[in-house]
Design an enzyme around this catalytic site. Structure first.
Site, short mmCIF file in Angstrom:
data_model
loop_
_atom_site.label_atom_id
_atom_site.label_comp_id
_atom_site.label_asym_id
_atom_site.label_seq_id
_atom_site.Cartn_x
_atom_site.Cartn_y
_atom_site.Cartn_z
N GLU A 45 0.84 -1.19 0.00
CA GLU A 45 0.00 0.00 0.00
C GLU A 45 0.88 1.25 0.00
O GLU A 45 1.90 1.31 0.70
CB GLU A 45 -0.88 -0.02 1.26
CG GLU A 45 -1.78 1.19 1.43
CD GLU A 45 -2.63 1.12 2.70
OE1 GLU A 45 -3.63 1.84 2.78
OE2 GLU A 45 -2.29 0.33 3.62
N LYS A 132 -9.15 3.03 -2.68
CA LYS A 132 -9.59 2.57 -1.37
C LYS A 132 -10.93 3.22 -1.01
O LYS A 132 -11.07 4.44 -1.02
CB LYS A 132 -8.52 2.92 -0.33
CG LYS A 132 -8.68 2.25 1.03
CD LYS A 132 -7.45 2.55 1.89
CE LYS A 132 -7.46 1.77 3.18
NZ LYS A 132 -6.24 2.04 4.00
N CYS A 166 -5.67 -3.02 2.61
CA CYS A 166 -5.52 -2.90 4.06
C CYS A 166 -6.83 -3.22 4.78
O CYS A 166 -7.39 -4.30 4.59
CB CYS A 166 -4.97 -1.52 4.41
SG CYS A 166 -4.14 -1.43 6.03
#
Length: 315
Positions: A45, A132, A166
């Site tokens: 990430e 995200k 994540c």
């Protein structure tokens, strides 16, 4: 007939706040992963150009400091335009090394930054991206929210590739949506280096009957600028993120990792036949679903803040 391929997760630290430096490092690591026979390399990430671990951007409830605003300006300045020169460099490295690449970047659009996963093919350049959906906690200060229009799963000769970033992996409905797209190579770039991350990845692999490839940075304080005002302090040997990258099979077997000691490239040879062997008794979007009781609706329409509509009578 089962298809076997070698895949890699790249556990390395970015060059924080330096998009060009991070890109140069990524290109070297892409070449190294390909040299080890990998057909896919998964990066962490926010690899380009950094995860701002420990920084508060000068924010308090009802207050923002001038120093924090400057921290954001510097972070924005090191962001990635998609497409742009940075994506062109990664695409060239993927093509030159005949490898698929998934890499985490800090994408900028206007005055907003997004935590984004980019996908590259050996022959087609930039395949697409996933923004995200839900930045976690303090991340919401500096990252915008993605929408349902960037949740792709790409059908490639290696298998169906997608990414969940994540703590998006703790969003059960997002996982379910990705399973419904038939994801087989489930990329999980992360900044979570805690002991609890590996069992999370094992759960996802078992639940989705897919291969999970999770990559986290290994980076020390010395990689960050000297004036980086992080709560961890200024000792260059402080480990800001300790890795924990891994590759997990559809039955939850750890095929590679976790490594908490240094930068490294982890590889594993995978057999896509394991996915179907696993779905024999567990297919959560097939025979193990109960759509008469539970059903998920997904909105994949773009959600721009401004929509221009031309009134024909005004022409």
């Amino acid at each position: 007939m089962a298809t076997c391929e070698r895949v890699a997760v790249v556990q390395a630290g970015s060059v924080p706040f330096d998009a060009e430096g991070s890109t140069d490092k990524a290109c070297r690591l892409i070449s190294e992963a390909a040299g080890r026979g990998a057909a896919l390399a998964v990066f962490p990430e926010a690899f380009i150009s950094g995860y701002p671990k420990g920084l508060d951007f000068g924010a308090r409830v009802g207050m923002r400091s001038p120093e924090g605003r400057e921290d954001f300006r510097r972070y924005w300045a090191s962001g990635v335009d998609v497409p742009g020169p940075i994506t062109a460099a990664i695409a060239a490295a993927a093509t030159e090394n005949n490898i698929y690449v998934m890499i985490g970047v800090i994408e900028r659009e206007g005055g907003t930054l997004y935590c984004t996963a980019l996908f590259f093919s050996p022959d087609g350049g930039l395949l697409g991206k996933h923004r995200k959906l839900m930045p976690t906690a303090m991340e919401r200060l500096v990252w915008g929210f993605g929408d349902g229009s960037t949740m792709p799963v790409f059908d490639t000769p290696l298998g169906k590739i997608g990414a969940v970033i994540c703590w998006e992996n703790y969003m059960p409905l997002l996982r379910f949506a990705m399973y419904s797209k038939g994801i087989q190579l489930y990329c999980a770039p992360t900044a979570d280096d805690r002991d609890s991350w590996l069992p999370t990845m094992q759960h996802v692999a078992i639940e989705g009957r897919c291969f999970v490839l999770s990559s986290c940075q290994y980076v020390k304080r010395g990689a960050y600028p000297q004036d980086y005002d992080a709560v961890q302090g200024n000792d260059p040997e402080i480990v800001m993120m300790r890795g924990g990258s891994c590759i997990v099979s559809p039955f939850g077997q750890v095929l590679a990792g976790p490594n908490y000691e240094q930068e490294c490239i982890l590889t594993a040879d995978i057999d896509l036949g394991e996915i179907i062997r696993g779905k024999y008794d567990l297919d959560v979007v097939g025979h193990y679903a109960r759509p008469d009781v539970f059903r998920l609706y997904v909105n994949e329409a773009p959600a721009p803040p401004v929509v221009m509509k031309i009134n024909k009578s005004d022409r």
